[in-house]
Enzyme design. Structure first.
Site, PDB file in Angstrom:
ATOM      1  N   LYS A 107      72.617  40.980  28.353  1.00 49.19           N
ATOM      2  CA  LYS A 107      71.387  41.204  29.046  1.00 49.19           C
ATOM      3  C   LYS A 107      70.273  39.389  28.337  1.00 49.19           C
ATOM      4  O   LYS A 107      71.389  39.110  27.121  1.00 49.19           O
ATOM      5  CB  LYS A 107      71.423  42.881  27.742  1.00 49.19           C
ATOM      6  CG  LYS A 107      71.576  42.223  25.861  1.00 49.19           C
ATOM      7  CD  LYS A 107      71.399  43.482  25.635  1.00 49.19           C
ATOM      8  CE  LYS A 107      69.809  43.926  25.567  1.00 49.19           C
ATOM      9  NZ  LYS A 107      69.637  45.055  24.763  1.00 49.19           N
TER      10      LYS A 107
ATOM     11  N   SER B 279      66.487  49.045  25.475  1.00 55.54           N
ATOM     12  CA  SER B 279      66.477  48.138  25.821  1.00 55.54           C
ATOM     13  C   SER B 279      66.889  46.723  26.945  1.00 55.54           C
ATOM     14  O   SER B 279      66.942  46.627  27.644  1.00 55.54           O
ATOM     15  CB  SER B 279      66.071  46.373  25.166  1.00 55.54           C
ATOM     16  OG  SER B 279      66.655  46.841  23.853  1.00 55.54           O
TER      17      SER B 279
ATOM     18  N   SER C 213      69.052  51.335  22.522  1.00 54.65           N
ATOM     19  CA  SER C 213      69.242  50.873  23.701  1.00 54.65           C
ATOM     20  C   SER C 213      69.950  50.479  24.114  1.00 54.65           C
ATOM     21  O   SER C 213      70.449  50.243  25.260  1.00 54.65           O
ATOM     22  CB  SER C 213      68.086  49.153  23.220  1.00 54.65           C
ATOM     23  OG  SER C 213      67.613  48.702  22.491  1.00 54.65           O
TER      24      SER C 213
END
Length: 470
Positions: free
Chosen positions: A83, A158, A182
């Site tokens: 990520k 996220s 997340s």
């Protein structure tokens, strides 16, 4: 070149085995997944950056290593994605923000270094919300990350881009990081197994400038076994169970006491509605757990109503200290800009007071949970939300990025109502897992969350594996 048409149907465990045995080369495997990214990313927005040239160079080196006949690392030539909050040497880390200069990272973060050291081949960086602050992966620098099951909906956040990439077959599995849900939120939205390990279990996943010690790294995968394989790469050898996670994931625990709770520490500030689809997933989860021989009963958990204010102070403290040139602050999203201003206005004493409260909250909550082996609830209170739903919908148009119409407080309120059972697990430092158990009439995945005791990561994976088999 060998026929790679069957790669798409391989689990991460089976792909790892095929690469180790030489049934597939690193080059052809990497080319396959890069091809899938090229085909699908334009519709899903899972990747911000694709590092195809470097990945093929790494694949050539991996094939040379295999040809040498020596020992291979655990995840030899396995494609992954990081990520875009995680530094990978030579690749820009955007943090999902238009307010930052996107310079190549000078070196690997601890997480990237750990997985590269285990033999993985990074294919790029995946979509995140700005600074990882939200339960959806939409920002001002790249198209939003969309749900592979319904592209008009969000993949969560996220770690939303990573979850979309795994669910769409762009990578076999991926590491996520989780400071308030997340990993589990996008796992729930995308029909994946998402494990948030307990505090300190994956040292390389600890968050920088994380005074509340909320952030940990863990796996996003299609199956419990695939998640166990990634855990074997993430956890230091001395801290793994005897034989490792994968070798033990098929051993089913029996007779667990599972407490069901829909209580949330957010309910006092943001009373939330639980969608019928979440109730349906919970009912399926209870039936599966009872079918596996576990006892399920109601658990009433009491939370201190000061939690929302204290968690928010701790959660947003980092963005207050982010280095952003004053002339670029206008490029921040409304939510980031609002919480950054409030964080900068909050005194150090107030932050210290919030952290002290959270430690007491941890003690009190863990003591309540200890009456059961695991605590059960839906992963999410609602189905995956439409793109733009949290922010007012302006940037869901074809003319991306459009305008961000909503205000920060309404945005935050909607997130807390959508994922009301996530952040308190981070505060408590406990392991938790999201397990897909249900599909709605419209084809959307829904999951359950199990919160375990300290050190129960393997047990959570074992329960997930046993439910998959039912």
């Amino acid at each position: 070149m060998a026929d790679t048409s069957g790669i798409a149907g391989l689990s991460a465990v089976r792909l790892r085995d095929a690469l180790a045995k030489g049934e597939l080369s690193a080059r052809e495997t990497t080319e396959h997944f890069l091809s899938v990214i090229e085909q699908r990313n334009r519709h899903l927005g899972a990747f911000i950056t694709v590092t195809a040239e470097q990945a093929l160079t790494d694949a050539t080196a991996a094939d040379q290593l295999h040809a040498g006949g020596g020992p291979l690392p655990l995840l030899h030539a396995m494609p992954v994605a990081f990520k875009d909050l995680t530094d990978v040497a030579g690749v820009p880390t955007t943090h999902g923000s238009a307010a930052l200069e996107h310079k190549p990272a000078p070196e690997d973060s601890a997480l990237a270094a750990t997985l590269k050291g285990q033999g993985t081949i990074p294919l790029g960086k995946t979509q995140v919300p700005e600074f990882g602050l939200t339960a959806y992966s939409e920002n001002r620098i790249a198209p939003p990350s969309r749900n592979p099951y319904s592209p008009g909906r969000s993949s969560g956040g996220s770690s939303g881009g990573s979850a979309a990439a795994v669910a769409a077959g762009m990578v076999p599995f991926a590491p996520g990081t989780d400071g308030g849900g997340s990993i589990r939120i996008p796992a729930g939205a995308c029909g994946l197994v998402g494990l948030k390990p307990g505090r300190g279990v994956v040292p390389s996943g600890a968050g920088a400038r994380d005074a509340a010690r909320l952030v940990v790294a863990g796996p996003l995968a299609k199956t419990a076994a695939d998640a166990a394989l990634l855990m074997d790469a993430l956890v230091p050898p001395q801290d793994k169970p005897d034989g490792g996670y994968l070798a033990n994931v098929g051993r089913t625990p029996s007779g667990l006491r599972v407490g069901v709770s829909l209580d949330s520490p957010w309910a006092g500030v943001y009373p939330f509605r639980i969608g019928q689809e979440a109730h349906d997933a919970l009912a399926v989860g209870i039936k599966l757990l009872e079918g596996a021989g576990h006892s399920v009963s109601e658990a009433e958990i009491r939370y201190d109503n000061r939690y929302p204010q204290a968690f928010t102070a701790a959660w947003t403290a980092g963005v207050g200290g982010a280095r952003i040139a004053p002339q670029r602050e206008a490029l921040l999203t409304p939510l980031t800009r609002t919480f950054r201003r409030r964080a900068q206005q909050r005194s150090a004493a107030k932050v210290s007071e919030a952290l002290k409260f959270l430690r007491q909250f941890e003690h009190d909550t863990v003591a309540q949970y200890a009456r059961w082996d695991m605590i059960l609830m839906p992963s999410l209170a609602q189905t995956p939300r439409p793109i733009g739903w949290f922010t007012g919908g302006g940037h869901s148009t074809e003319q991306w990025p459009g305008e961000w119409a909503g205000d920060a407080d309404e945005d935050y309120k909607r997130q807390c109502e959508y994922a009301p059972w996530s952040s308190m697990v981070n505060v408590c430092g406990l392991p938790a897992i999201s397990i897909p158990v249900h599909t709605t009439e419209t084809g959307l995945p829904m999951g359950i969350q199990l919160i375990g005791r300290t050190g129960s990561e393997l047990q959570l994976l074992q329960v997930a594996a046993s439910l998959e088999a039912l």
